[in-house]
Motif scaffolding. Structure first.
Motif, short mmCIF file in Angstrom:
data_model
loop_
_atom_site.label_atom_id
_atom_site.label_comp_id
_atom_site.label_asym_id
_atom_site.label_seq_id
_atom_site.Cartn_x
_atom_site.Cartn_y
_atom_site.Cartn_z
N TYR A 1 -4.30 0.04 1.74
CA TYR A 1 -5.59 0.69 1.48
C TYR A 1 -6.74 -0.18 1.99
CZ TYR A 1 -9.19 3.21 -1.15
OH TYR A 1 -10.29 3.94 -1.50
N ARG B 1 -2.82 8.17 -5.40
CA ARG B 1 -2.44 7.56 -6.67
C ARG B 1 -3.45 7.97 -7.74
NH1 ARG B 1 -1.64 1.32 -5.28
NH2 ARG B 1 -3.62 1.65 -4.20
N PRO B 2 -3.10 8.11 -9.00
CA PRO B 2 -1.77 7.89 -9.58
C PRO B 2 -0.85 9.11 -9.51
CG PRO B 2 -3.33 8.43 -11.32
CD PRO B 2 -4.12 8.41 -10.02
N THR C 1 -6.21 7.53 -1.15
CA THR C 1 -4.92 7.47 -1.84
C THR C 1 -4.77 8.68 -2.75
OG1 THR C 1 -3.50 6.13 -3.27
CG2 THR C 1 -5.89 6.02 -3.71
N ALA D 1 5.71 -1.01 -3.35
CA ALA D 1 5.10 -1.79 -4.43
C ALA D 1 3.59 -1.60 -4.46
CB ALA D 1 5.45 -3.27 -4.25
N GLU D 2 3.03 -1.60 -5.67
CA GLU D 2 1.59 -1.38 -5.83
C GLU D 2 0.74 -2.36 -5.00
OE1 GLU D 2 -0.26 0.98 -7.40
OE2 GLU D 2 1.59 2.05 -7.84
N ASP D 3 1.14 -3.64 -4.97
CA ASP D 3 0.32 -4.60 -4.23
C ASP D 3 0.36 -4.31 -2.73
OD1 ASP D 3 2.99 -5.43 -4.14
OD2 ASP D 3 2.48 -7.55 -3.98
N PRO E 1 2.48 8.35 -5.10
CA PRO E 1 2.35 6.98 -4.59
C PRO E 1 2.14 6.94 -3.08
CG PRO E 1 4.65 7.48 -4.95
CD PRO E 1 3.89 8.71 -5.39
N ASP F 1 7.15 -0.42 4.12
CA ASP F 1 7.60 0.95 3.85
C ASP F 1 8.86 1.22 4.68
OD1 ASP F 1 8.01 3.71 3.67
OD2 ASP F 1 5.86 4.12 3.51
N MET G 1 0.71 -1.30 -1.51
CA MET G 1 -0.13 -0.10 -1.36
C MET G 1 -1.60 -0.51 -1.31
SD MET G 1 1.93 2.71 -1.75
CE MET G 1 1.52 3.96 -2.88
N ASP G 2 -1.98 -1.46 -2.19
CA ASP G 2 -3.36 -1.95 -2.21
C ASP G 2 -3.72 -2.58 -0.86
OD1 ASP G 2 -3.55 -1.15 -4.84
OD2 ASP G 2 -3.19 -3.15 -5.67
#
Length: 194
Positions: A138, A80-81, A78, A130-132, A84, A29, A134-135
């Motif tokens: 988490y 999301r959606p 989170t 990026a989503e990955d 973000p 980030d 963020m995952d």
């Protein structure tokens, strides 16, 4: 005088704050180094630079009426959606934070504003990446725990470089309680102690 971008937040103290900031940077980030780890009370808000003294007096009043309270962080969540964001959850101190942010944005004060989303105290650890990644944020912070006594909040200004800098810290039940805040000089040591 122009406009300034202000924010009001509760800093997450060391060693927790630095660790979460490093983790946020580690997830990729880019905002991590410009944003101290915090729980937002007032999201980034454009204000006329001329109202700064009024803002400071208002926040001093809010702080003087407040009392220290326990804060505890546990696990992740989170937005999301819808948004973000991955965050560490505030599990103790939610009501106190909610009350404080309402007082900060009170209609009688200079920081009145509508919120884009319902207020939900949290500590952001990943935003807009990026989503990955963020995952990963988490999952990796799912077992995270921290607790401290919150005894102050602070006013921050965002610089042209995107970095947030603390302008002033406000301790609860401040030493100046009972004294009209206008009469307290801004450089008074009591207002800047940590």
């Amino acid at each position: 005088m122009g406009t300034v971008t202000l924010g009001v937040s509760i800093a997450v103290p060391e060693p927790f704050g630095g660790l979460l900031q490093e983790r946020r940077a580690g997830f990729g980030d880019p905002a991590a180094h410009g944003i101290p780890t915090h729980v937002t009370l007032l999201p980034p808000t454009e204000a006329d630079a001329s109202v700064l003294a009024e803002v400071e007096a208002h926040l001093a009043e809010v702080a003087a009426a407040g009392r220290p309270f326990p804060m505890r962080l546990s696990g992740t969540g989170t937005f999301r959606p819808l948004s973000p964001v991955v965050f560490v959850r505030v599990v103790e101190g939610v009501e106190a934070c909610t009350r404080l942010q309402q007082q900060v944005r009170d209609e009688s004060g200079p920081l009145v504003r509508e919120l884009q989303w319902p207020y939900h105290p949290h500590v952001t650890v990943a935003h807009g990446i990026a989503e990955d990644a963020m995952d990963r944020a988490y999952e990796e912070l799912a077992g995270y725990e921290a607790a401290w006594t919150c005894s102050s909040f602070a006013l921050y200004e965002q610089g042209a470089d995107g970095v947030w800098r603390k302008l002033r810290e406000y301790a609860f039940g401040g030493a100046a309680a009972g004294v009209p805040p206008q009469s307290a000089p801004l450089d008074e040591p009591a207002a800047t102690h940590h």
